[in-house]
Design a protein around this motif. Sequence first.
Motif, short mmCIF file in Angstrom:
data_model
loop_
_atom_site.label_atom_id
_atom_site.label_comp_id
_atom_site.label_asym_id
_atom_site.label_seq_id
_atom_site.Cartn_x
_atom_site.Cartn_y
_atom_site.Cartn_z
N ALA A 198 0.86 -1.16 -0.03
CA ALA A 198 -0.15 0.07 0.10
C ALA A 198 0.85 1.22 0.29
O ALA A 198 0.29 2.33 -0.28
CB ALA A 198 -1.06 -0.09 1.31
N ASP A 199 1.97 1.22 0.45
CA ASP A 199 2.98 2.43 0.40
C ASP A 199 4.12 2.16 -0.63
O ASP A 199 5.11 2.89 -0.29
CB ASP A 199 3.71 2.58 1.77
N THR A 200 3.86 1.51 -1.83
CA THR A 200 5.08 1.24 -2.60
C THR A 200 4.45 1.66 -4.02
O THR A 200 3.37 1.42 -4.45
CB THR A 200 5.37 -0.37 -2.90
N ILE A 201 5.57 2.28 -4.66
CA ILE A 201 5.14 2.73 -6.32
C ILE A 201 6.36 1.97 -7.00
O ILE A 201 7.33 2.36 -6.78
CB ILE A 201 5.24 4.19 -6.49
N VAL A 202 5.81 1.32 -8.09
CA VAL A 202 6.52 0.47 -9.08
C VAL A 202 6.59 1.55 -10.22
O VAL A 202 5.48 1.54 -10.71
CB VAL A 202 6.28 -0.77 -9.28
N VAL A 203 7.83 2.06 -10.96
CA VAL A 203 7.82 2.58 -11.91
C VAL A 203 8.40 1.89 -13.08
O VAL A 203 9.88 1.79 -12.78
CB VAL A 203 8.33 4.01 -12.07
N LEU A 204 7.78 1.23 -14.06
CA LEU A 204 8.56 0.54 -15.13
C LEU A 204 8.52 1.51 -16.30
O LEU A 204 7.64 2.04 -16.70
CB LEU A 204 7.54 -0.60 -15.67
N ILE A 205 9.84 1.62 -16.57
CA ILE A 205 10.05 2.48 -17.71
C ILE A 205 10.97 1.71 -18.99
O ILE A 205 11.80 1.03 -18.95
CB ILE A 205 11.32 3.47 -17.44
N SER A 206 9.99 1.38 -20.11
CA SER A 206 10.24 0.41 -20.89
C SER A 206 9.52 0.64 -22.26
O SER A 206 8.24 1.09 -22.16
CB SER A 206 10.12 -0.99 -20.65
N ASP A 207 9.92 0.32 -23.35
CA ASP A 207 9.16 0.29 -24.68
C ASP A 207 8.29 -0.83 -24.90
O ASP A 207 7.53 -0.98 -25.80
CB ASP A 207 10.06 0.37 -26.03
N LEU A 208 8.61 -1.75 -23.68
CA LEU A 208 7.58 -3.00 -23.81
C LEU A 208 7.68 -3.96 -24.63
O LEU A 208 6.84 -4.96 -24.96
CB LEU A 208 5.99 -2.50 -23.72
N TYR A 209 8.67 -4.18 -25.41
CA TYR A 209 9.08 -5.01 -26.38
C TYR A 209 9.45 -6.34 -25.40
O TYR A 209 10.79 -6.28 -25.27
CB TYR A 209 10.03 -4.76 -27.45
N GLU A 210 8.68 -7.08 -25.20
CA GLU A 210 8.95 -8.24 -24.29
C GLU A 210 9.70 -9.57 -24.96
O GLU A 210 9.05 -9.95 -25.98
CB GLU A 210 7.65 -8.45 -23.28
N GLY A 211 10.69 -9.75 -24.41
CA GLY A 211 11.21 -11.12 -24.94
C GLY A 211 11.10 -12.22 -23.89
O GLY A 211 11.52 -13.47 -24.15
N GLY A 212 10.44 -11.93 -22.70
CA GLY A 212 10.10 -12.94 -21.76
C GLY A 212 8.66 -13.68 -21.76
O GLY A 212 8.02 -13.55 -23.11
N ILE A 213 8.06 -13.86 -20.69
CA ILE A 213 6.95 -14.76 -20.97
C ILE A 213 5.61 -13.64 -20.65
O ILE A 213 5.50 -12.88 -19.59
CB ILE A 213 6.72 -15.78 -19.97
N ARG A 214 5.06 -13.19 -21.73
CA ARG A 214 4.17 -12.25 -21.73
C ARG A 214 2.83 -12.22 -20.81
O ARG A 214 2.65 -11.37 -19.88
CB ARG A 214 3.34 -12.01 -23.39
N ASN A 215 2.25 -13.55 -20.72
CA ASN A 215 1.17 -13.68 -19.89
C ASN A 215 1.62 -13.63 -18.37
O ASN A 215 0.95 -13.00 -17.61
CB ASN A 215 0.57 -15.03 -20.21
#
Length: 395
Positions: free
Chosen positions: A305-322
């Motif tokens: 509840a006190d955490t902010i996660v900031v993902l900075i990415s162009d989202l071209y995923e090479g891992g497991i999408r789901n």
Amino acid sequence: MGDANSATAEIEPDSADERLRRWRLVLGGESGGEGTGRALGGADAGMDAALGALYGGDGKSGDMSRTGGLGASAPGVARWLGDIRTYFPASVVQVMQRDAIDRLGLAALLLEPEMLEAVEADVHLVGTLLSLNKAMPETTRSTARAVVRKVVEDLEKRLATRTRATLTGALDRSARVNRPRHHDIDWNRTIRANLKHYVPEYRTVVPERLIGYGRAAQAVKKEVILCIDQSGSMASSVVYASVFGAVLASMRSLATRLVVFDTAVVDLTEELADPVDVLFGTQLGGGTDINRALAYCQSRVTRPADTIVVLISDLYEGGIRNEMLARVAAMKASGVQFVTLLALSDEGAPAYDHEHAAALAALGAPAFACTPDLFPEVMAAAMEKRPLPVPETAA
């Protein structure tokens, strides 16, 4: 009227000559200037030569119709760098340097200390240096760090004060108290919480419970996790995120973690005291495994509840999408504020994976490009758990 006509007659030849001069500089060519008939001399000739070396002919070194190009000669390039700083303002110099690196393949020459001392440093140059980091000889490394440090210090001067002020205010407002002093009452939240106590005869609400803003000292410490894609296309974002990471880490009311990833995940939190160390700890290029990076970030969340996660990415995923999407959904369900930035730079929206951006938006995590000037407002909104200032073009 006679005086007016004389004035016009005196101005028009100069104006026409200036237009010819500008067209001659744009078109290049020999002394005839591609049909303009305008010859250049003095500083104009030097400016034309500098432009021609970069933009003449087909853009390949050694084949420039205007001046013969820069070639691959370090002394020649060093002279050219000096020339463009003489003839053009710093903002134009930076653009021409970037074009020279892209068009003429001059990146390797930046591994020479003499070249680095001659360039006009900016965010894009730092990104290029970071991409060359592993190939950089020791003789160049100290000069490169000095160049990077200059850019970082300039960015900190520009961004730090406003960021701290904006986030301190957000932290103050996010610490709600139920026995506030009068000037700390949050009237909007108080009224909403007491609507059932509306008194018709007085046409007003008589609140039984006051909700107020707390002070930062009373607030529970917020945790921020910056998760940064270090693929080659994200170079400018990595630079800005590292600077912001250092600024956030300097705030006692925040616990900041910085994670960079490609197909591997590296936690650079211990380096946050010096963003230059952070930048030289990155390795631009390579693949991308967002799912793996988010798995690591998720494992470091202790107070959702006190955490902010900031993902900075162009989202071209090479891992497991789901799995990636499932992790975002799980973090949000637990109370984590999740922010997705397609870029953190002045360039606007980059190329990005539209399908993944739409999927994140459906989870309540809209993906959008963010300028450095907007970033403090985005973080403030996340800390206060209010809607993010998302641009209209966001996914």
